[in-house]
Design an enzyme around this catalytic site. Structure first.
Site, PDB file in Angstrom:
ATOM      1  N   ALA A  79       0.838  -1.202   0.000  1.00  0.00           N
ATOM      2  CA  ALA A  79       0.000   0.000   0.000  1.00  0.00           C
ATOM      3  C   ALA A  79       0.873   1.251   0.000  1.00  0.00           C
ATOM      4  O   ALA A  79       1.908   1.306   0.661  1.00  0.00           O
ATOM      5  CB  ALA A  79      -0.914   0.006   1.219  1.00  0.00           C
ATOM      6  N   GLN A  81       0.573   5.808  -1.412  1.00  0.00           N
ATOM      7  CA  GLN A  81       0.158   6.812  -2.396  1.00  0.00           C
ATOM      8  C   GLN A  81       1.272   6.718  -3.423  1.00  0.00           C
ATOM      9  O   GLN A  81       2.372   7.211  -3.212  1.00  0.00           O
ATOM     10  CB  GLN A  81       0.046   8.181  -1.737  1.00  0.00           C
ATOM     11  CG  GLN A  81      -0.572   9.275  -2.599  1.00  0.00           C
ATOM     12  CD  GLN A  81       0.091   9.482  -3.950  1.00  0.00           C
ATOM     13  OE1 GLN A  81      -0.327   8.902  -4.980  1.00  0.00           O
ATOM     14  NE2 GLN A  81       1.128  10.275  -3.987  1.00  0.00           N
ATOM     15  N   SER A 123      11.373   1.526  -4.012  1.00  0.00           N
ATOM     16  CA  SER A 123      11.222   1.947  -5.409  1.00  0.00           C
ATOM     17  C   SER A 123      12.499   2.506  -6.012  1.00  0.00           C
ATOM     18  O   SER A 123      13.283   3.179  -5.333  1.00  0.00           O
ATOM     19  CB  SER A 123      10.151   3.043  -5.449  1.00  0.00           C
ATOM     20  OG  SER A 123      10.179   3.714  -6.685  1.00  0.00           O
ATOM     21  N   GLU A 125      12.485   4.994  -7.722  1.00  0.00           N
ATOM     22  CA  GLU A 125      12.364   6.450  -7.603  1.00  0.00           C
ATOM     23  C   GLU A 125      13.323   6.994  -6.537  1.00  0.00           C
ATOM     24  O   GLU A 125      13.655   8.170  -6.547  1.00  0.00           O
ATOM     25  CB  GLU A 125      10.931   6.840  -7.216  1.00  0.00           C
ATOM     26  CG  GLU A 125      10.009   7.075  -8.391  1.00  0.00           C
ATOM     27  CD  GLU A 125      10.261   8.405  -9.084  1.00  0.00           C
ATOM     28  OE1 GLU A 125      10.392   8.389 -10.336  1.00  0.00           O
ATOM     29  OE2 GLU A 125      10.340   9.446  -8.411  1.00  0.00           O
ATOM     30  N   TYR A 147       7.207  11.761  -3.191  1.00  0.00           N
ATOM     31  CA  TYR A 147       7.015  10.299  -3.192  1.00  0.00           C
ATOM     32  C   TYR A 147       8.358   9.598  -3.003  1.00  0.00           C
ATOM     33  O   TYR A 147       8.488   8.689  -2.172  1.00  0.00           O
ATOM     34  CB  TYR A 147       6.369   9.855  -4.517  1.00  0.00           C
ATOM     35  CG  TYR A 147       6.396   8.360  -4.735  1.00  0.00           C
ATOM     36  CD1 TYR A 147       5.459   7.529  -4.135  1.00  0.00           C
ATOM     37  CD2 TYR A 147       7.373   7.771  -5.549  1.00  0.00           C
ATOM     38  CE1 TYR A 147       5.486   6.147  -4.326  1.00  0.00           C
ATOM     39  CE2 TYR A 147       7.410   6.391  -5.745  1.00  0.00           C
ATOM     40  CZ  TYR A 147       6.464   5.584  -5.137  1.00  0.00           C
ATOM     41  OH  TYR A 147       6.504   4.222  -5.325  1.00  0.00           O
TER      42      TYR A 147
HETATM   43  P1  NAP Z   1      -1.094   0.965  -6.937  1.00  0.00           P
HETATM   44  O1  NAP Z   1      -1.735   0.202  -8.053  1.00  0.00           O
HETATM   45  O2  NAP Z   1      -1.199   2.442  -6.908  1.00  0.00           O
HETATM   46  O3  NAP Z   1      -1.702   0.380  -5.563  1.00  0.00           O
HETATM   47  C1  NAP Z   1      -1.522   1.045  -4.342  1.00  0.00           C
HETATM   48  C2  NAP Z   1      -2.403   0.383  -3.303  1.00  0.00           C
HETATM   49  O4  NAP Z   1      -2.245   1.060  -2.052  1.00  0.00           O
HETATM   50  C3  NAP Z   1      -3.910   0.416  -3.628  1.00  0.00           C
HETATM   51  O5  NAP Z   1      -4.480  -0.813  -3.253  1.00  0.00           O
HETATM   52  C4  NAP Z   1      -4.413   1.533  -2.711  1.00  0.00           C
HETATM   53  O6  NAP Z   1      -5.771   1.434  -2.388  1.00  0.00           O
HETATM   54  C5  NAP Z   1      -3.555   1.274  -1.484  1.00  0.00           C
HETATM   55  N1  NAP Z   1      -3.534   2.373  -0.529  1.00  0.00           N
HETATM   56  C6  NAP Z   1      -3.288   3.688  -0.774  1.00  0.00           C
HETATM   57  N2  NAP Z   1      -3.354   4.390   0.382  1.00  0.00           N
HETATM   58  C7  NAP Z   1      -3.642   3.498   1.367  1.00  0.00           C
HETATM   59  C8  NAP Z   1      -3.835   3.608   2.760  1.00  0.00           C
HETATM   60  N3  NAP Z   1      -3.761   4.778   3.398  1.00  0.00           N
HETATM   61  N4  NAP Z   1      -4.092   2.480   3.463  1.00  0.00           N
HETATM   62  C9  NAP Z   1      -4.205   1.285   2.839  1.00  0.00           C
HETATM   63  N5  NAP Z   1      -4.050   1.125   1.519  1.00  0.00           N
HETATM   64  C10 NAP Z   1      -3.769   2.222   0.792  1.00  0.00           C
HETATM   65  O7  NAP Z   1       0.448   0.597  -6.822  1.00  0.00           O
HETATM   66  P2  NAP Z   1       1.264  -0.669  -7.422  1.00  0.00           P
HETATM   67  O8  NAP Z   1       1.755  -0.296  -8.769  1.00  0.00           O
HETATM   68  O9  NAP Z   1       0.479  -1.893  -7.220  1.00  0.00           O
HETATM   69  O10 NAP Z   1       2.541  -0.662  -6.473  1.00  0.00           O
HETATM   70  C11 NAP Z   1       2.557  -1.400  -5.254  1.00  0.00           C
HETATM   71  C12 NAP Z   1       3.621  -0.821  -4.341  1.00  0.00           C
HETATM   72  O11 NAP Z   1       4.886  -0.896  -4.963  1.00  0.00           O
HETATM   73  C13 NAP Z   1       3.437   0.646  -3.974  1.00  0.00           C
HETATM   74  O12 NAP Z   1       3.919   0.822  -2.662  1.00  0.00           O
HETATM   75  C14 NAP Z   1       4.338   1.378  -4.953  1.00  0.00           C
HETATM   76  O13 NAP Z   1       4.730   2.628  -4.423  1.00  0.00           O
HETATM   77  C15 NAP Z   1       5.484   0.392  -5.039  1.00  0.00           C
HETATM   78  N6  NAP Z   1       6.248   0.398  -6.289  1.00  0.00           N
HETATM   79  C16 NAP Z   1       5.593   0.270  -7.478  1.00  0.00           C
HETATM   80  C17 NAP Z   1       6.321   0.200  -8.648  1.00  0.00           C
HETATM   81  C18 NAP Z   1       5.647   0.047  -9.981  1.00  0.00           C
HETATM   82  O14 NAP Z   1       6.298   0.300 -11.005  1.00  0.00           O
HETATM   83  N7  NAP Z   1       4.402  -0.399 -10.029  1.00  0.00           N
HETATM   84  C19 NAP Z   1       7.727   0.263  -8.605  1.00  0.00           C
HETATM   85  C20 NAP Z   1       8.355   0.365  -7.355  1.00  0.00           C
HETATM   86  C21 NAP Z   1       7.602   0.416  -6.208  1.00  0.00           C
HETATM   87  P3  NAP Z   1      -6.930   2.102  -3.308  1.00  0.00           P
HETATM   88  O15 NAP Z   1      -7.209   1.085  -4.392  1.00  0.00           O
HETATM   89  O16 NAP Z   1      -8.017   2.283  -2.346  1.00  0.00           O
HETATM   90  O17 NAP Z   1      -6.375   3.378  -3.875  1.00  0.00           O
HETATM   91  N1  GDD Z   2       2.249   9.727 -15.702  1.00  0.00           N
HETATM   92  C1  GDD Z   2       2.730  10.336 -16.787  1.00  0.00           C
HETATM   93  N2  GDD Z   2       1.854  10.972 -17.624  1.00  0.00           N
HETATM   94  N3  GDD Z   2       4.065  10.318 -17.016  1.00  0.00           N
HETATM   95  C2  GDD Z   2       4.515  10.922 -18.144  1.00  0.00           C
HETATM   96  C3  GDD Z   2       3.667  11.570 -19.042  1.00  0.00           C
HETATM   97  C4  GDD Z   2       2.272  11.619 -18.769  1.00  0.00           C
HETATM   98  O1  GDD Z   2       1.478  12.170 -19.499  1.00  0.00           O
HETATM   99  N4  GDD Z   2       4.433  12.049 -20.057  1.00  0.00           N
HETATM  100  C5  GDD Z   2       5.705  11.712 -19.810  1.00  0.00           C
HETATM  101  N5  GDD Z   2       5.761  11.038 -18.640  1.00  0.00           N
HETATM  102  C6  GDD Z   2       6.994  10.547 -18.011  1.00  0.00           C
HETATM  103  C7  GDD Z   2       7.160  11.036 -16.578  1.00  0.00           C
HETATM  104  O2  GDD Z   2       7.649  12.377 -16.561  1.00  0.00           O
HETATM  105  C8  GDD Z   2       8.150   9.997 -16.050  1.00  0.00           C
HETATM  106  O3  GDD Z   2       9.472  10.400 -16.360  1.00  0.00           O
HETATM  107  C9  GDD Z   2       7.839   8.727 -16.853  1.00  0.00           C
HETATM  108  O4  GDD Z   2       6.955   9.136 -17.911  1.00  0.00           O
HETATM  109  C10 GDD Z   2       7.162   7.622 -16.054  1.00  0.00           C
HETATM  110  O5  GDD Z   2       6.058   8.160 -15.348  1.00  0.00           O
HETATM  111  P1  GDD Z   2       4.992   7.217 -14.569  1.00  0.00           P
HETATM  112  O6  GDD Z   2       4.480   6.172 -15.481  1.00  0.00           O
HETATM  113  O7  GDD Z   2       3.997   8.138 -13.930  1.00  0.00           O
HETATM  114  O8  GDD Z   2       5.888   6.445 -13.499  1.00  0.00           O
HETATM  115  P2  GDD Z   2       7.050   6.940 -12.513  1.00  0.00           P
HETATM  116  O9  GDD Z   2       8.338   6.426 -13.072  1.00  0.00           O
HETATM  117  O10 GDD Z   2       6.951   8.368 -12.192  1.00  0.00           O
HETATM  118  O11 GDD Z   2       6.670   6.150 -11.187  1.00  0.00           O
HETATM  119  C11 GDD Z   2       6.296   4.769 -11.222  1.00  0.00           C
HETATM  120  O12 GDD Z   2       7.439   3.968 -11.073  1.00  0.00           O
HETATM  121  C12 GDD Z   2       8.109   4.087  -9.814  1.00  0.00           C
HETATM  122  C13 GDD Z   2       9.337   3.166  -9.857  1.00  0.00           C
HETATM  123  O13 GDD Z   2      10.390   3.822 -10.489  1.00  0.00           O
HETATM  124  C14 GDD Z   2       5.271   4.534 -10.097  1.00  0.00           C
HETATM  125  O14 GDD Z   2       4.746   3.231 -10.238  1.00  0.00           O
HETATM  126  C15 GDD Z   2       5.921   4.639  -8.733  1.00  0.00           C
HETATM  127  O15 GDD Z   2       4.984   4.262  -7.737  1.00  0.00           O
HETATM  128  C16 GDD Z   2       7.124   3.696  -8.713  1.00  0.00           C
HETATM  129  O16 GDD Z   2       7.767   3.735  -7.467  1.00  0.00           O
END
Ligand code: NAP
Ligand code: GDD
Length: 321
Positions: A79, A81, A123, A125, A147
């Site tokens: 979980a 944001q 992450s 990030e 974040y």
């Molecule tokens: P996601 O689709 O945005 O899911 C986030 C989850 O967290 C949702 O179930 C959301 O619930 C829940 N949540 C938000 N605020 C909460 C709160 N206060 N209490 C309990 N639950 C809450 O993210 P994801 O892509 O599956 O990513 C999973 C985790 O990995 C996150 O921590 C993210 O930051 C991390 N991460 C993701 C990536 C990536 O590329 N996907 C990479 C590195 C790390 P709702 O459905 O109610 O909003």
């Molecule tokens: N969202 C978004 N929307 N991103 C855009 C856009 C747009 O219209 N145009 C360009 N981008 C660029 C962003 O500036 C960023 O550099 C890249 O696309 C990826 O953006 P996102 O897909 O929003 O992902 P993120 O890399 O910022 O973050 C995701 O990956 C992280 C791991 O590196 C999220 O899933 C994070 O929760 C996660 O930790």
């Protein structure tokens, strides 16, 4: 029977991890926050096979109760944001959930059962303005968004509870991972959904921000296996998980549009509204530790990922009519 609690069960990763753990014979408890509308689209097909209960990372009592009642042997803290642009609009909330939320769940583990194995979703990030190319476990962090800053806190509090209280607390530093279940605001899904709509003449153009940003994109289904493998090791540790390849947003567009016979240059419009106050320009992982110790390898290539997402959005948009 092994049992796991997954926070963030309604999210992209929560749904894939639940599928994986169920296939491994786990009893799965998912935690979701209360909402006035239903929000179980990604896990609807799993609801008969697992328990889903209310709880919130902002509420310490709810975490303590879940652990006391369900006695999981593993906790996966997914979980957060998780949308980077929102973290500039809601920085305090992002800090409370994405950073302090980790402390709350670690505290609950410490008080209820310090033997629970804990996974923290850290992450790439955190690497932000990268100090080294490619990025590995020892690369210093330089986060570029509230974040990213919150995730650095989450990472270090995990390491600290490992060292202070001897908890099995592991941090998985995952690079971007995507799927047809990715939220629509993230760039990959925004692109594939738009490609489908443009192909079906429901949309005319796609407005994006920085096309030159580079990411190490993998498939979420592959990455949840790595989370599980981390908790099956003898010792808790930190692991970088990624493909070791990087691609630009522009390349993603090129492949996605070409897959349906279109040229992205005719449809993509750069719109400064989608630029970020501070950008992460280049992410690329060095996942050699995970390869060696976890024997983990991604199965889905970049091109397969893009085309899988486009095909899925095309089918969905066709169904919607
Ligand atoms: P996601 O689709 O945005 O899911 C986030 C989850 O967290 C949702 O179930 C959301 O619930 C829940 N949540 C938000 N605020 C909460 C709160 N206060 N209490 C309990 N639950 C809450 O993210 P994801 O892509 O599956 O990513 C999973 C985790 O990995 C996150 O921590 C993210 O930051 C991390 N991460 C993701 C990536 C990536 O590329 N996907 C990479 C590195 C790390 P709702 O459905 O109610 O909003
Ligand atoms: N969202 C978004 N929307 N991103 C855009 C856009 C747009 O219209 N145009 C360009 N981008 C660029 C962003 O500036 C960023 O550099 C890249 O696309 C990826 O953006 P996102 O897909 O929003 O992902 P993120 O890399 O910022 O973050 C995701 O990956 C992280 C791991 O590196 C999220 O899933 C994070 O929760 C996660 O930790």
């Amino acid at each position: 029977m092994p049992s796991a609690l997954i926070t963030g069960i309604t999210g992209q990763d929560g749904s894939y991890l639940a599928e994986w753990l169920l296939s491994q014979g786990y009893q799965v408890v998912g935690m979701m926050r209360r909402s006035s509308t239903t929000n179980v689209g990604r896990i609807e097909h799993l609801l008969d096979d697992m328990i889903v209960l209310q709880g919130d990372l902002q509420d310490q009592g709810s975490l303590l109760s879940l652990l006391e009642e369900h006695k999981p042997t593993e906790v996966y803290n997914l979980a957060a944001q998780s949308f980077v642009p929102t973290s500039w609009n809601q920085p305090a909330l992002t800090g409370d959930v994405t950073a302090l939320g980790v402390t709350r769940i670690l505290e609950a583990i410490r008080f209820v059962n310090p033997k629970i194995r804990f996974y923290q979703a850290s992450s790439s990030e955190m690497f932000g303005k990268v100090m080294e190319v490619p990025q590995k476990e020892s690369t210093p962090f330089y986060p570029r968004s509230p974040y990213g800053v919150a995730k650095v806190y989450g990472h270090w509090i995990t390491v600290n509870y490992r060292e202070s209280f001897n908890l099995f607390a592991t941090s998985g530093i995952l690079f971007n991972h995507e799927s047809p279940r990715r939220g629509l605001e993230f760039v990959t899904r925004k692109i594939t959904d738009a490609v489908a709509k443009i192909k079906l003449e429901k949309q005319k153009e796609l407005r994006l921000g920085n096309l030159d940003a580079q990411r190490d994109w993998g498939f979420a289904g592959d990455y949840v296996r790595a989370m599980w493998l981390m908790l099956q090791q003898d010792q808790p540790d930190n692991y970088v998980i990624g493909t070791g390849e990087t691609h630009s947003v522009r390349e993603f567009c090129e492949i996605a549009f070409a897959h349906v016979g279109l040229d992205y240059k005719e449809y993509v419009v750069v719109d400064e509204r989608f630029y970020r106050p501070a950008e992460v320009d280049l992410l690329i992982s060095d996942p050699s530790k995970a390869r060696a110790q976890l024997k983990w390898e991604p199965q889905v290539s970049f091109k397969e990922l893009v085309t899988m997402m486009v095909d899925s959005d095309l089918a969905r948009q066709q169904k919607l009519g």
